[in-house]
Design a protein around this motif. Structure first.
Motif, PDB file in Angstrom:
ATOM      1  N   HIS B 159     -57.472  11.358 -24.815  1.00  0.00           N
ATOM      2  CA  HIS B 159     -58.735  11.762 -24.187  1.00  0.00           C
ATOM      3  C   HIS B 159     -58.528  12.344 -22.791  1.00  0.00           C
ATOM      4  CE1 HIS B 159     -61.863  10.031 -26.951  1.00  0.00           C
ATOM      5  NE2 HIS B 159     -60.762   9.479 -27.423  1.00  0.00           N
ATOM      6  N   GLY B 165     -59.309  13.786 -27.916  1.00  0.00           N
ATOM      7  CA  GLY B 165     -60.206  12.717 -28.356  1.00  0.00           C
ATOM      8  C   GLY B 165     -60.199  12.458 -29.847  1.00  0.00           C
ATOM      9  N   ALA B 166     -59.028  12.476 -30.464  1.00  0.00           N
ATOM     10  CA  ALA B 166     -58.958  12.246 -31.912  1.00  0.00           C
ATOM     11  C   ALA B 166     -59.129  10.772 -32.262  1.00  0.00           C
ATOM     12  CB  ALA B 166     -57.615  12.753 -32.446  1.00  0.00           C
ATOM     13  N   ILE B 167     -58.672   9.886 -31.384  1.00  0.00           N
ATOM     14  CA  ILE B 167     -58.716   8.447 -31.677  1.00  0.00           C
ATOM     15  C   ILE B 167     -59.423   7.697 -30.548  1.00  0.00           C
ATOM     16  CG2 ILE B 167     -56.724   8.231 -33.212  1.00  0.00           C
ATOM     17  CD1 ILE B 167     -55.001   7.755 -30.705  1.00  0.00           C
ATOM     18  N   TYR B 168     -59.981   6.548 -30.896  1.00  0.00           N
ATOM     19  CA  TYR B 168     -60.714   5.769 -29.889  1.00  0.00           C
ATOM     20  C   TYR B 168     -60.846   4.333 -30.389  1.00  0.00           C
ATOM     21  CZ  TYR B 168     -63.945   5.297 -25.925  1.00  0.00           C
ATOM     22  OH  TYR B 168     -64.526   4.957 -24.741  1.00  0.00           O
ATOM     23  N   ASN B 169     -61.342   3.446 -29.527  1.00  0.00           N
ATOM     24  CA  ASN B 169     -61.631   2.071 -29.947  1.00  0.00           C
ATOM     25  C   ASN B 169     -62.704   2.087 -31.019  1.00  0.00           C
ATOM     26  OD1 ASN B 169     -60.151   1.275 -27.730  1.00  0.00           O
ATOM     27  ND2 ASN B 169     -61.949   0.913 -26.454  1.00  0.00           N
ATOM     28  N   VAL B 170     -62.502   1.290 -32.038  1.00  0.00           N
ATOM     29  CA  VAL B 170     -63.524   1.127 -33.067  1.00  0.00           C
ATOM     30  C   VAL B 170     -63.817  -0.367 -33.174  1.00  0.00           C
ATOM     31  CG1 VAL B 170     -63.992   1.330 -35.532  1.00  0.00           C
ATOM     32  CG2 VAL B 170     -62.776   3.145 -34.350  1.00  0.00           C
ATOM     33  N   ASP B 171     -65.087  -0.711 -33.293  1.00  0.00           N
ATOM     34  CA  ASP B 171     -65.529  -2.101 -33.395  1.00  0.00           C
ATOM     35  C   ASP B 171     -65.206  -2.902 -32.122  1.00  0.00           C
ATOM     36  OD1 ASP B 171     -66.692  -1.739 -35.870  1.00  0.00           O
ATOM     37  OD2 ASP B 171     -64.831  -2.152 -36.928  1.00  0.00           O
ATOM     38  N   ARG B 172     -65.369  -4.238 -32.215  1.00  0.00           N
ATOM     39  CA  ARG B 172     -65.365  -5.046 -30.993  1.00  0.00           C
ATOM     40  C   ARG B 172     -64.605  -6.342 -31.222  1.00  0.00           C
ATOM     41  NH1 ARG B 172     -70.592  -5.573 -30.733  1.00  0.00           N
ATOM     42  NH2 ARG B 172     -70.520  -7.500 -31.901  1.00  0.00           N
ATOM     43  N   PRO B 181     -62.247   8.596 -36.370  1.00  0.00           N
ATOM     44  CA  PRO B 181     -63.625   8.330 -36.799  1.00  0.00           C
ATOM     45  C   PRO B 181     -63.652   7.819 -38.246  1.00  0.00           C
ATOM     46  CG  PRO B 181     -63.479  10.446 -35.697  1.00  0.00           C
ATOM     47  CD  PRO B 181     -62.080   9.971 -35.887  1.00  0.00           C
ATOM     48  N   PRO B 182     -64.752   7.177 -38.655  1.00  0.00           N
ATOM     49  CA  PRO B 182     -64.782   6.425 -39.902  1.00  0.00           C
ATOM     50  C   PRO B 182     -64.344   7.230 -41.116  1.00  0.00           C
ATOM     51  CG  PRO B 182     -66.991   7.002 -39.188  1.00  0.00           C
ATOM     52  CD  PRO B 182     -66.078   7.293 -38.051  1.00  0.00           C
ATOM     53  N   LYS B 184     -61.940   8.921 -41.817  1.00  0.00           N
ATOM     54  CA  LYS B 184     -61.255  10.203 -41.659  1.00  0.00           C
ATOM     55  C   LYS B 184     -59.795   9.988 -41.276  1.00  0.00           C
ATOM     56  CE  LYS B 184     -64.894  13.521 -40.675  1.00  0.00           C
ATOM     57  NZ  LYS B 184     -65.929  12.863 -41.404  1.00  0.00           N
TER      58      LYS B 184
END
Lengths: 157, 572
Positions: B159, B165-172, B181-182, B184
């Motif tokens: 990022h 910005g291909a990947i990021y934190n998902v859930d908690r 992203p979901p 993908k």
């Protein structure tokens, strides 16, 4: 309302800058009968606000107020933080599950209800508690739970 | 800024206000363990392995993100701190796939090192066995979430450094993952395959798609004529895989290794880097004199090409149509070289050694078949070459220095500097100036274009025209220049963009960890190669001249267009 209209209207109301992301997500979800934001909408929001899709999805999946999975018309969120756990939130889960005939994370066949956990909702004084849509219900027991469900089914509230 | 007096482990020291505990301990040569901390990134403070004890404070503090204050007394080696660090590791290990022996980072893993250093001998916390997927959907990058320790360094690289910005934190919470992203995979989203996430990953959660076995297979196949090329950046970085000082130049030993394991010819991408300068230089002049699209962007960096295809498709006409040196090489080997040596191109295997993961995807682009075959067959990263050498058991340090083969191994200093940010522009200017003016360029060192800064610019008088050039490295820096170009606010004629910070020497296929400090040493070595070269201008390369006389005829000519140029398409 088509999905795109829903997203565009939410952005029109909230603003189209990066900092408005949560507001936009909430508005899009509010207008959805199934209480969630679809993948398609996440992509549209990502394009409109110029935020990478990964981040839009990351934010939407972080907050328990938001959902990226289809939910019921009425969302029941049972608190699974410490005080509620100590006061028997496990039983509350069982009671909701058997009253609705679904497991946690599922939606009833008629689409009326869905069950999920939430972290602390600040109602430790009336633990065990759950949030039913926008309303907090505390000191839950079988009688109260049946009453809540019946009231919603009968359209009392 | 004012100084404050502090005390660390009983030693008094005066440091600048705002210094973090971690920085202060470094001044005293006290080594605090870290995991999410990376010297070139913003502070995250999420892993808590760097906790220290502070006098009169109940809780421990993370050294990486706690600034010191006047009178603070820090103790780095208390029982409480040691046990807390062990607990942090125990928690990480509970959720970590511990198949270390078959892990790509076995022996070069920050988590392994910490477990050894902090004396982890048994783990007490019950293991969570999340069945997590491996994403190997693309030719370049593999993600194995079961190894991820959620430090977030890859997110910062993707990022903040690359603006992708291909990947990021998902859930908690304990369900938090770092993911696309979901539903993908990497090949379904705008990932440019730069591999900067790999370079900062402390463990084996992200790595290149391994192609070493394909190379061994080709070498074992007697019906194949196997040719290898190495990119400019490899020779100044491979040594690190064998414990050499960063910036060691190991060109001759690499050639020697290739000869030992049976490559039929050992050539150099630097040759086609010189050729790129001739073609790209003439393309630039053609655009300049015929009202073509300006500014012209360089096109050597496949991560950058993917980026512009995804994010700035409206600027695609500004990108030079020149293939990258890797692809020009493949196309020439399977045409010019094959004809000259009477070899059927179908029997030729072209292997590339690249500092880059995006090169693997570039080689399989459908446009890259102009020789009639896939121009480049197999691409290995610098790390994979290191692995291949180790597997061969050949002791590279003991090998003699050997020379590249003729003819595609001959190059100039101008080609060498392709490996560093600003190098392509400098090489192009050396040639463009002399082609336009017919005069010898007296000072060929464009020092204002050198170095690790994200954006650089210069104005060079070429004949009657002031040519405005810009150089960007790292895609977030490129974005600033691209936005200016898009809005008509820039008056540049020629812009070099390299996807990775520092240029190819900082590529996603380079030895880990390539911090900025190490990158600067690699860059210095690149310019040393240039200054030691007898020929330092691409148009003086005798083999390039012969290639035009015998085969290509003229820059931008018919053959060049068929073999050396390409086109791009919007991907968004």
């Amino acid at each position: 309302m088509t999905k795109t209209e829903n997203v565009l209207r939410a952005i029109e109301e909230a603003g189209n800058t990066e900092d408005k992301l949560i507001e936009v997500l909430l508005k899009v979800q509010e207008r959805s009968r199934e209480n969630y934001i679809t993948e398609n909408q996440l992509e549209e929001i990502s394009q409109e606000l110029e935020i990478p899709l990964s981040k839009v999805y990351g934010v939407a999946s972080f907050y328990s107020l938001l959902s990226t999975h289809r939910r019921g018309e009425n969302v029941i969120q049972i608190c699974n933080s410490g005080p509620c756990y100590v006061r028997g939130s496990r039983n509350v889960v069982n009671m909701f599950e058997s009253a609705l005939g679904i497991k946690m994370g599922e939606v009833t066949d008629d689409g009326k209800f869905s069950l999920e956990f939430t972290s602390c909702i600040g109602s430790c004084d009336v633990a065990p508690a759950a949030k039913i849509n926008e309303e907090v219900c505390g000191n839950l027991d079988k009688k109260k739970i049946d009453e809540i469900i019946n009231n919603i089914r009968e359209g009392v509230k | 800024m004012s100084k404050v007096d502090i005390n660390i482990d009983g030693i008094n020291i005066s440091v600048e206000e705002g210094t973090t505990i971690l920085e202060a301990t470094k001044e005293l040569n006290i080594d605090i363990p870290t995991l999410c901390y990376h010297p070139d990134q913003t502070i995250k403070g999420s892993c808590r392995v760097c906790v220290v004890d502070i006098e009169n404070q109940v809780n421990l503090s993370a050294a990486c993100c706690t600034p010191v204050w006047a009178g603070i007394k820090i103790r780095t080696n208390t029982k409480k701190a040691r046990e807390a660090r062990k607990l942090v590791l125990d928690l990480i290990l509970a959720d970590h796939n511990q198949e270390c022996l078959s892990c790509v980072r076995n022996g070069n893993c920050e988590l392994q090192d910490l477990c050894m250093e902090l004396n982890i001998r048994d783990t007490k916390i019950e293991k969570i066995n999340h069945k997590l997927p491996i994403d190997d959907s693309n030719p370049s990058i593999v993600r194995d979430e079961s190894k991820c320790i959620k430090c977030g360094r890859c997110i910062t690289a993707c990022h903040d450094v690359q603006g992708v910005g291909a990947i990021y934190n998902v859930d908690r919470g304990s369900h938090m993952r770092i993911s696309t992203p979901p539903g993908k995979k990497l090949n379904e989203i705008p990932c440019v395959y730069c591999g900067q996430c790999i370079n900062v990953c402390p463990v084996g959660a992200i790595y290149e798609n391994n192609d070493i076995q394909k190379v061994w297979n080709a070498l074992d196949d007697e019906s194949k004529h196997v040719v290898v090329q190495i990119a400019p950046a490899i020779r100044v970085s491979l040594g690190e895989e064998f414990g050499e000082e960063p910036g060691s130049i190991v060109t001759g030993k690499i050639v020697s290794f290739f000869n030992r394991v049976g490559f039929d010819k050992v050539f150099d991408t630097n040759f086609t880097a010189d050729l790129t300068i001739i073609e790209e230089g003439h393309e630039f002049l053609h655009r300049l004199n015929n009202g073509g699209k300006l500014p012209m962007f360089t096109s050597c960096s496949p991560g950058w090409v993917r980026y512009v295809e995804y994010f700035y498709p409206e600027l695609l006409e500004n990108v030079s149509s020149c293939k990258s040196p890797q692809q020009m090489f493949g196309a020439l080997v399977k045409s010019y070289y094959a004809q000259k040596n009477n070899i059927d191109p179908k029997d030729i295997v072209v292997v590339s050694i690249m500092p880059c993961t995006a090169k693997k995807a570039e080689a399989v682009r459908e446009e890259m078949n102009d020789s009639g075959y896939q121009d480049v067959d197999i691409v290995l990263t610098t790390r994979e070459l290191g692995q291949m050498i180790k597997e061969s058991r050949i002791m590279i340090k003991e090998l003699p220095e050997e020379e590249f083969d003729n003819p595609l191994g001959i190059s100039t200093g101008a080609a060498a500097i392709f490996g560093a940010t600003g190098g392509v522009m400098e090489a192009a200017l050396r040639t463009v100036y002399e082609v336009v003016t017919g005069e010898e360029l007296s000072n060929i060192d464009f020092v204002s274009l050198r170095g690790i800064d994200g954006c650089k610019e210069a104005t060079v008088k070429v004949g009657d025209l002031d040519v405005n050039v810009a150089v960007a490295n790292g895609l977030e820096n490129a974005r600033k220049i691209l936005d200016m170009v898009k809005e008509g606010k820039a008056d540049y004629h020629f812009i070099e963009i390299m996807c990775c910070p520092g240029g190819c020497i900082g590529g996603g296929g380079q030895p880990i960890l390539g911090t900025n400090e190490i990158k600067e040493k690699r860059i210095k070595a690149i310019y040393d190669i240039d200054s030691m070269s007898k020929l330092r201008k691409s148009h003086e390369n005798p083999v390039v001249k012969a290639l035009y006389e015998e085969f290509l005829k003229e820059p931008l000519g018919e053959k060049s267009h068929k073999l050396l140029h390409t086109h791009y398409s919007p991907k968004s």
